[in-house]
Design an enzyme around this catalytic site. Structure first.
Site, mmCIF file in Angstrom:
data_model
loop_
_atom_site.group_PDB
_atom_site.id
_atom_site.type_symbol
_atom_site.label_atom_id
_atom_site.label_comp_id
_atom_site.label_asym_id
_atom_site.label_seq_id
_atom_site.Cartn_x
_atom_site.Cartn_y
_atom_site.Cartn_z
ATOM 1 N N LEU C 77 0.827 -1.203 0.000
ATOM 2 C CA LEU C 77 0.000 0.000 0.000
ATOM 3 C C LEU C 77 0.860 1.249 0.000
ATOM 4 O O LEU C 77 0.584 2.206 -0.714
ATOM 5 C CB LEU C 77 -0.918 -0.002 1.226
ATOM 6 C CG LEU C 77 -2.041 -1.031 1.189
ATOM 7 C CD1 LEU C 77 -2.924 -0.869 2.409
ATOM 8 C CD2 LEU C 77 -2.859 -0.884 -0.071
ATOM 9 N N ARG C 365 -5.090 -7.298 23.494
ATOM 10 C CA ARG C 365 -4.257 -8.286 22.828
ATOM 11 C C ARG C 365 -3.069 -8.774 23.629
ATOM 12 O O ARG C 365 -2.839 -9.972 23.746
ATOM 13 C CB ARG C 365 -3.656 -7.632 21.588
ATOM 14 C CG ARG C 365 -4.079 -8.156 20.318
ATOM 15 C CD ARG C 365 -3.864 -7.066 19.327
ATOM 16 N NE ARG C 365 -4.405 -5.850 19.882
ATOM 17 C CZ ARG C 365 -3.980 -4.642 19.609
ATOM 18 N NH1 ARG C 365 -2.986 -4.468 18.788
ATOM 19 N NH2 ARG C 365 -4.550 -3.595 20.135
HETATM 20 C C1 LIG Z 1 -2.371 -11.242 8.263
HETATM 21 C C2 LIG Z 1 -2.341 -9.757 8.413
HETATM 22 C C3 LIG Z 1 -3.526 -9.045 8.568
HETATM 23 C C4 LIG Z 1 -3.505 -7.660 8.703
HETATM 24 N N1 LIG Z 1 -4.687 -6.990 8.828
HETATM 25 C C5 LIG Z 1 -4.677 -5.648 8.916
HETATM 26 C C6 LIG Z 1 -5.887 -4.913 8.973
HETATM 27 O O1 LIG Z 1 -6.976 -5.481 8.949
HETATM 28 N N2 LIG Z 1 -5.843 -3.579 9.014
HETATM 29 C C7 LIG Z 1 -4.662 -2.908 9.008
HETATM 30 O O2 LIG Z 1 -4.681 -1.699 9.015
HETATM 31 N N3 LIG Z 1 -3.494 -3.579 8.958
HETATM 32 C C8 LIG Z 1 -3.468 -4.924 8.905
HETATM 33 N N4 LIG Z 1 -2.280 -5.591 8.825
HETATM 34 C C9 LIG Z 1 -1.033 -4.849 8.736
HETATM 35 C C10 LIG Z 1 -0.823 -4.284 7.343
HETATM 36 O O3 LIG Z 1 -1.292 -5.206 6.395
HETATM 37 C C11 LIG Z 1 0.617 -4.004 6.990
HETATM 38 O O4 LIG Z 1 1.230 -3.346 8.000
HETATM 39 C C12 LIG Z 1 0.734 -3.112 5.751
HETATM 40 O O5 LIG Z 1 -0.009 -3.667 4.722
HETATM 41 C C13 LIG Z 1 2.152 -2.910 5.312
HETATM 42 O O6 LIG Z 1 2.171 -2.266 4.059
HETATM 43 P P1 LIG Z 1 3.513 -1.785 3.405
HETATM 44 O O7 LIG Z 1 3.148 -1.162 2.127
HETATM 45 O O8 LIG Z 1 4.277 -0.986 4.338
HETATM 46 O O9 LIG Z 1 4.370 -3.103 3.147
HETATM 47 P P2 LIG Z 1 4.062 -4.466 2.380
HETATM 48 O O10 LIG Z 1 2.689 -4.539 1.895
HETATM 49 O O11 LIG Z 1 4.582 -5.539 3.236
HETATM 50 O O12 LIG Z 1 4.961 -4.362 1.092
HETATM 51 C C14 LIG Z 1 6.341 -4.532 1.098
HETATM 52 C C15 LIG Z 1 6.842 -4.396 -0.302
HETATM 53 O O13 LIG Z 1 8.248 -4.277 -0.296
HETATM 54 C C16 LIG Z 1 8.831 -5.160 -1.214
HETATM 55 N N5 LIG Z 1 10.132 -5.504 -0.699
HETATM 56 C C17 LIG Z 1 10.464 -5.856 0.565
HETATM 57 N N6 LIG Z 1 11.782 -6.038 0.660
HETATM 58 C C18 LIG Z 1 12.304 -5.799 -0.563
HETATM 59 C C19 LIG Z 1 13.622 -5.814 -1.085
HETATM 60 N N7 LIG Z 1 14.655 -6.090 -0.337
HETATM 61 N N8 LIG Z 1 13.782 -5.528 -2.391
HETATM 62 C C20 LIG Z 1 12.726 -5.230 -3.175
HETATM 63 N N9 LIG Z 1 11.471 -5.163 -2.717
HETATM 64 C C21 LIG Z 1 11.271 -5.454 -1.427
HETATM 65 C C22 LIG Z 1 7.869 -6.284 -1.317
HETATM 66 O O14 LIG Z 1 8.028 -6.923 -2.556
HETATM 67 C C23 LIG Z 1 6.543 -5.578 -1.190
HETATM 68 O O15 LIG Z 1 6.175 -5.098 -2.466
HETATM 69 C C24 LIG Z 1 -2.283 -6.977 8.702
HETATM 70 C C25 LIG Z 1 -1.102 -7.689 8.552
HETATM 71 C C26 LIG Z 1 -1.114 -9.065 8.423
HETATM 72 C C27 LIG Z 1 0.183 -9.788 8.324
#
Ligand SMILES: Cc1cc2nc3c(=O)[nH]c(=O)nc-3n(C[C@H](O)[C@H](O)[C@H](O)COP(=O)(O)OP(=O)(O)OC[C@H]3O[C@@H](n4cnc5c(N)ncnc54)[C@H](O)[C@@H]3O)c2cc1C
Ligand code: HEM
Ligand code: HEM
Ligand code: SF4
Ligand code: F3S
Ligand code: FES
Lengths: 253, 251, 676
Positions: C77, C365
């Site tokens: 996201l 939690r």
């Molecule tokens: C099972 C579960 C349920 C959840 N439910 C909720 C909820 O209901 N509501 C809520 O608000 N939050 C929820 N969360 C938390 C939330 O989903 C995450 O914190 C959030 O989506 C993280 O988004 P992000 O964009 O930061 O990272 P991510 O979506 O984890 O994306 C990481 C990105 O980085 C890339 N990447 C990583 N390392 C590298 C690298 N070294 N080189 C190249 N690319 C890399 C990956 O390919 C990916 O595209 C939940 C989490 C889990 C695990």
């Protein structure tokens, strides 16, 4: 409680060192497989074993391992994602029996070239989306969310087809190697919503053109795709896809 | 990948293109898509269905006897006169059918070839969980139908072949002579089975292609319509040969 | 899915004042550094700060944008939304992810929903209330300016997503539905059945792909960032490995954004995806980016327990199950192997109801999680034994089924119960479910200022990868909100202020700093491939996970943490000398990929323990055994620890340097929580 009778299995697995080398089926034995393992965990165990023996572990894709990212996908005994209606990562070994021989192959489609072993390249799906699988709205230009009501039934239908995880099982299962179910799901999702109307005609025409260009086959309404789809996307979406294309044709696209 | 073709490097491999395409199509036209091919297939298929229904009705006149049947054949040729020339309607039908045939076969071949190119390595093991038998028979069934049509036209229209050596200028008698020969009847019955199967999938498939089956209920309805149409047509056509062979219809 | 603390806060208790020497637990493990005095958070009335900052941020002329190159690592996201928005603005964006498609980033797995202060229910919600709930939920360990901004832009997120076609749940009138989530008293959570993360990510992904077609964004899938390029103290690019061909690629840019997600996989077993890693963030940390509050981990009480040593990941189940399910274990360890249905009522211990009579099964939690651990440590856990201990407690629907009927339960929890049955093969309508806590989210991450920029100029960090908005604990449905807030509405403004300094000096691939970065990556890879040791990468990862879970999990103590640090150091040493990675670099090599990630997790694990050791207080997701009330409740020490611990990398084998950023609250008053 978890059952405790562990299984021994014979696995026939497609091995291919890289995209350009020829591949072949190889046979492996695994023992002590717990019925509580997921299918991929069973392969993890085999890989640990291969690694210990100095053999290259089998490459396969997976990420979330909870059936939502769409990364995993294997052809298991001739069924995309195996015998249950779910993803490969959510398939458990209790769906198999002791002594069984399991044939494991990668998705086969020209538009999904094999990269290594059981890993294929599905970037063609991304390119189909690039050709209109979106609603053009720049950040910040959106109107207040409540300014456009969406009838609940339409929203529900849009949601239920938007659950497609882009795994490619539909293509893998289709005798024509067609991605119509995947494409239809997106067309239907966006077509159900008022926001999706302005680009409706160009969307379907461009997406289908890219689909054809990628080398996917044409749909002949066989229906293997929907049976393989872990998200149970119904054939409705292909009808919708066809209808939208016909409408676009009528509108001169 | 969308940053241009991805290349494989390696000393022994040289540089090899991994992905078949990485380009985006420009100037897409709806008319040039696989779905347009399918639409052509559905429309030509529906034209066929219209024709076979009519044809079947005509054939069933055989039950009404020699004169009724020949009268019908004659009527076909004089229909619309003098607005239309002699055999005018027939030629309209013939041209339409020939056009439909060309379109139908062209589209079928194009889709078949695409499908073959879309998967070049077959599966070692492949189950068919979602497909009906009829749907998997479409292509070879279609080929069977094509062969049948060629033979059929030689038999009754172009060549007027009478295997029992009888006259060929009397449609009713030609018909009876033909089906008095058991193996010809068998050929026809096989062809009608193929037609039944083709339509069993084809009619619902055409509905799906035309976008008429947008929900589970419509899909179920069209599957029923397809089954009934296939049944009526294949049984309807089969009656005449069977009853000729059985001696019920005779000269 | 997460329960917010019940609203029974009391004002700070002066008796919590603690002798200063108690803070020296980590002495010898770190060296003190200069405090961080300016996090660039604007002053003035809190409601005006973001508007002011946006106005002050300098602009970049549209015709210059095309010439500015932005690298974004991550397509979750946070990353996808930023890439799409910056692409729309006309910058030249390169987007990286390790999966085969941007759409698969781990954000896709989020189930519950996304918060926004829309107040559509007219139930008293407001930006200020969301702000307040978030700061309080974070146990007063977050920066108030950031949190306020988050609450403020939350409403725009919903507008944006709806316009993109995200199919949120709606009411019969066609307007958006909301639910109340995590026990908060207002309904502000927007959702799409149990797949909110998926739908939001698909929306962002589609916006991203639209820009790809428009030519402003180039995506590099199956590419892993392995090093950050820093030239003249500025982030100028990354070294990435093409995971298909093994090519080590240099990508140069004017600014780098890390949106690489959380590092919960340091525990090996977590609810995170298999590939989630800390590599991108850790490489940046080693190059000078401070790492903040690494020990803040969120553990979720209702996950499906481990079924055997083969287990590769854990699956979260919505915490809403606790609304109707009753949690218990047998009173006597001897009953643990019995069929639970044969255990009579009087031999069951409904321990949460017993210890916390007023909140019962709905305690927050962390409390529910710890209590489950304690009963299992006592040998009263149920389910299969893994390494000799059964780790599971019953979540029983029998009473609820009696009360609401099977249909009633089905209607409410159908999806979840099906999922449970699919995974465990047990029917939860008949046999009580088994649950156990699992690591779910990390609040810690790369330190960023108000502009989301790290201590390396030109390196921005967004989403779960940064430490910014959740303090010591994150509220349910707030991570999605933060990811999209950062990517759509915050970063695009703050990054332009930095880019307005452009055009930047040209850097080419032969620059010594670039060559150095590239060579170090190559050497590392060669090392892994040439060790020819005896142990698989996974076996090290699993061992690290065990250490972390045991000593840096739900409850942390001085002794345990010190022991963990020793164990991790030994493990690290062994890893580098004895790991076995087969195959070559020049093809897809999943062991090699994992080796790099595990190497970084090991180093992170050590820092997490040091951070936990330093923070001798209990707050949010961090519970120090030494800091609890007589009743075993978490005890914060605002006098000593109301700061962000930002760690600087000081070199291999050198103790990290601790920089403290004091937290001050002007718009909110600090309170201690209580829930008995
Ligand atoms: C099972 C579960 C349920 C959840 N439910 C909720 C909820 O209901 N509501 C809520 O608000 N939050 C929820 N969360 C938390 C939330 O989903 C995450 O914190 C959030 O989506 C993280 O988004 P992000 O964009 O930061 O990272 P991510 O979506 O984890 O994306 C990481 C990105 O980085 C890339 N990447 C990583 N390392 C590298 C690298 N070294 N080189 C190249 N690319 C890399 C990956 O390919 C990916 O595209 C939940 C989490 C889990 C695990
Ligand atoms: C001339 C020989 C014929 C050939 C080679 C042929 C071949 C085919 C093929 C390959 C298909 C598509 C297969 C599929 O959907 O899986 C098809 C579809 C169809 N055919 Fe034929 N066919 C022939 C004759 C006929 C006849 C005589 C009829 C009708 C009386 C007919 C009616 C249909 C219909 C209705 C469809 C469905 C169209 C759609 O799917 O949209 N075909 N045919
Ligand atoms: C048992 C089944 C059938 C019988 C007994 C039968 C009989 C005949 C006869 C007697 C004629 C000659 C009519 C005339 O010249 O006036 C004829 C013509 C023809 N039949 Fe059939 N037919 C059968 C099935 C079919 C089927 C299934 C098809 C198509 C798929 C078909 C297509 C045609 C065509 C195209 C002509 C030529 C019409 C013309 O141009 O004159 N027939 N048939
Ligand atoms: S339609 Fe179904 S099978 Fe096809 S990609 Fe989507 S989820 Fe997978
Ligand atoms: S199986 Fe293939 S032919 Fe069409 S209905 Fe499904 S895509
Ligand atoms: S690994 Fe994500 S769907 Fe299977």
């Amino acid at each position: 409680m978890s059952s405790n009778s562990n299984m021994s299995l014979t696995l026939k697995i497609w091995r291919q060192p890289d995209a350009v080398s020829a591949g072949a089926m190889h046979t492996y034995q695994v023992t002590d497989v717990s019925p509580d393992m997921s299918f991929l965990e069973m392969l993890d165990v085999l890989n640990e074993d291969l690694n210990a023996k100095g053999e290259d572990p089998i490459a396969f894709d997976s990420d979330c391992r909870e059936g939502i990212c769409g990364m995993c996908g294997l052809m298991i005994n001739g069924d995309a994602h195996g015998p249950e209606v779910t993803t490969t990562c959510q398939l458990h070994m209790r769906s198999f029996t002791d002594g069984e021989t399991i044939t494991i192959e990668p998705w086969r489609a020209t538009a999904f070239p094999v990269i290594k072993d059981l890993v294929v390249d599905r970037s063609s799906f991304d390119r189909i989306i690039q050709q209109g699988g979106y609603i053009s709205v720049n950040t910040g230009s959106a109107p207040e969310a409540h300014s456009v009501p969406v009838p609940r039934d339409d929203a529900m239908r849009a949601f239920s087809v938007a659950t497609c995880i882009g795994c490619g099982a539909c293509v893998a299962a289709c005798p024509n190697g067609s991605a119509s179910l995947f494409m239809g799901a997106k067309i239907t999702h966006l077509g159900e919503l008022p926001q999706g109307q302005p680009e409706r005609d160009s969307r379907v025409v461009n997406m289908v053109a890219q689909h054809d260009h990628e080398g996917f086959g044409g749909c002949t309404n066989i229906g293997e795709c929907t049976a393989a789809c872990p998200k149970e996307i119904p054939l409705d979406v292909i009808s919708q896809l066809n209808k939208d294309l016909r409408t676009a044709l009528k509108h001169g696209f | 990948m969308s940053h241009g073709p991805r290349l494989l490097h390696g000393p022994e491999r040289g540089t090899v293109l991994l992905v078949s395409t990485t380009s985006l199509v420009k100037g897409a036209r709806a008319s040039r898509s696989t779905i347009a091919l399918k639409l052509l297939m559905a429309i030509s298929g529906l034209i066929f269905i219209g024709f076979v229904l009519m044809h079947m009705y005509g054939n069933l006149k055989a039950f009404a006897g020699h004169d009724a049947f020949n009268e019908y054949a004659h009527h076909l040729r004089t229909f619309g006169e003098p607005m239309l020339p002699h055999e005018g309607l027939l030629w309209i039908i013939r041209v339409t059918l020939l056009g439909a045939l060309i379109v139908h076969v062209y589209a079928a071949v194009a889709l078949w070839r695409r499908a073959q190119r879309a998967r070049t390595t077959p599966y070692a093991v492949k189950k068919h969980t979602g497909a009906t038998f009829a749907s998997r028979l479409m292509r070879w069934g279609g080929v069977t139908l094509l062969l049948f049509i060629i033979w059929h036209l030689l038999n009754f229209t172009i060549g007027k072949v009478n295997v029992s050596g009888g006259p060929t200028n009397d449609p009713y008698n030609l018909l009876v002579d033909t089906f008095d020969t058991w193996w010809l009847t068998v050929i026809y019955l096989v062809a009608m089975a193929a037609l039944g199967a083709h339509l069993h999938h084809g009619v619902w498939s055409a509905a799906q292609t035309l976008g008429l089956t947008g929900n589970a209920k419509a899909r179920a309805t069209w599957k029923k319509i397809a089954f009934v149409t296939a049944l009526i047509i294949s049984v309807g056509f089969s009656l005449v040969p069977i009853f000729v062979l059985a001696g019920v219809i005779s000269k | 899915m997460n329960y917010e603390m019940p609203d029974t806060t009391t004002t700070a208790d002066p008796s919590q004042d603690t002798p200063a020497e108690m803070t020296d637990d980590a002495a010898g493990y770190y060296s003190p550094g200069e405090p961080i005095v300016d996090a660039k958070a604007p002053t003035g009335p809190i409601a005006d700060r973001w508007q002011d900052r946006k106005f002050e941020a300098r602009l970049v002329n549209p015709s210059n944008r095309r010439k500015l190159n932005i690298i974004i690592v991550g397509t979750g996201l946070a990353g996808a939304s930023a890439a799409a928005t910056l692409g729309e603005a006309g910058y030249n964006v390169k987007s990286f992810c390790y999966q085969d498609s941007p759409r698969r980033a781990h954000s896709i797995a989020a189930q519950g929903g996304i918060n926004a202060a829309k107040n559509y229910k007219e139930d008293g919600d407001s930006v200020h209330r969301l702000f307040y709930d978030t700061v309080k939920g974070g146990d007063y360990r977050s920066r108030e300016s950031n949190v306020y901004r988050l609450a403020e832009v939350s409403t725009n997120i919903i507008d944006q997503c709806v316009a993109q076609g995200v199919p949120f749940a709606r009411e019969y009138g066609g307007l958006l539905d909301n639910r109340s989530f995590g026990g908060v008293q207002v309904s502000r959570t927007f959702y799409a059945r149990g797949q909110t993360g998926q739908q939001l990510l698909i929306g962002a992904y589609q916006a991203l792909e639209r820009q790809v077609a428009a030519g402003t964004v180039e995506t590099f899938t199956r590419h892993e960032m392995l090093e950050l390029i820093v030239v003249d103290d500025k982030a100028r690019g990354i070294i990435a490995r093409d995971m298909v061909t093994g090519a080590i690629e240099t990508h140069l840019a004017d600014v780098v954004v890390l949106a690489s997600g959380g590092y919960g996989n340091v525990f090996y077993l977590s609810t995170n995806a298999m590939g989630c890693n800390v590599t991108a963030a850790w490489r940046a940390h080693r190059k000078g980016a401070y790492f903040a509050n690494p020990c803040y981990t969120q553990i979720h009480p209702t996950c499906i327990p481990v079924s055997g040593s083969h287990q590769s990941k854990l699956t979260l189940m919505s915490e809403s199950l606790r609304n109707d399910g009753r949690i218990w274990v047998p009173k006597n360890a001897a009953d643990c192997e019995k069929d639970p249905r044969d255990i009579p009522e009087e031999d069951r211990d409904y321990y949460l109801e017993r210890i916390y009579p007023s909140f019962g099964n709905l305690v927050p939690r962390d409390i529910a999680s710890r209590a489950a651990k304690y009963v299992c440590d006592e040998g009263r856990g149920v389910g299969p034994k893994v390494d000799g201990v059964a780790r599971g407690v019953y979540l029983d629907f029998a009473a609820a089924i009696e009360r609401l009927g099977k249909d009633g339960i089905e209607e409410k929890y159908d999806n979840l119960l099906d999922m449970y049955e699919r995974i465990t093969g047990e029917n939860p309508y008949e046999v009580p479910m088994r649950i156990y806590p699992a690591v779910h989210y990390v609040m810690g991450g790369v330190w960023v200022d108000y502009d989301l920029m790290s201590t390396i100029p030109g390196l921005f960090v967004t989403g779960e990868a940064n430490f910014s908005d959740h303090g010591a604990n994150r509220l349910g449905a707030s991570a999605l909100m933060q990811g999209l807030a950062d990517g759509y509405f915050v970063l695009p403004h703050t990054i332009r202020d930095y880019l307005a300094d452009g055009p930047f000096e040209k850097v080419d691939e032969s620059h010594p700093a670039v060559v150095e970065a590239r060579t170090s990556v190559e050497e590392r890879i060669n090392h892994f491939l040439n060790v020819n040791g005896t142990r698989s990468v996974d076996s090290y990862h699993r061992e690290l996970g065990n250490i972390m879970w045991e000593y840096c999990g739900m409850e942390r103590t001085e002794d345990g943490l010190k022991k963990a640090i020793d164990l991790i150091r030994t493990l690290k040493d062994d890893f580098w000398r004895n790991v076995k990675v087969l195959g070559t670099n020049e093809s897809l090599n999943q062991s090699l990929e994992k080796a790099g990630r595990v190497a970084d997790f090991i180093e992170l694990g050590e820092l997490m323990c040091i951070d936990a050791l330093n923070r001798r207080e209990s707050c949010g997701g961090h519970f120090r055994g030494e800091s609890q009330t007589e009743d075993g409740e978490a005890l914060r020490h605002d006098d000593l620890f109301a700061y962000v611990a930002a760690w600087e990398f000081a070199g291999d084998g050198e103790p990290p340097v601790l920089h403290k950023e004091e937290l001050t609250y002007t718009a909110i008053e600090m309170k201690q929580r209580s829930y008995k």
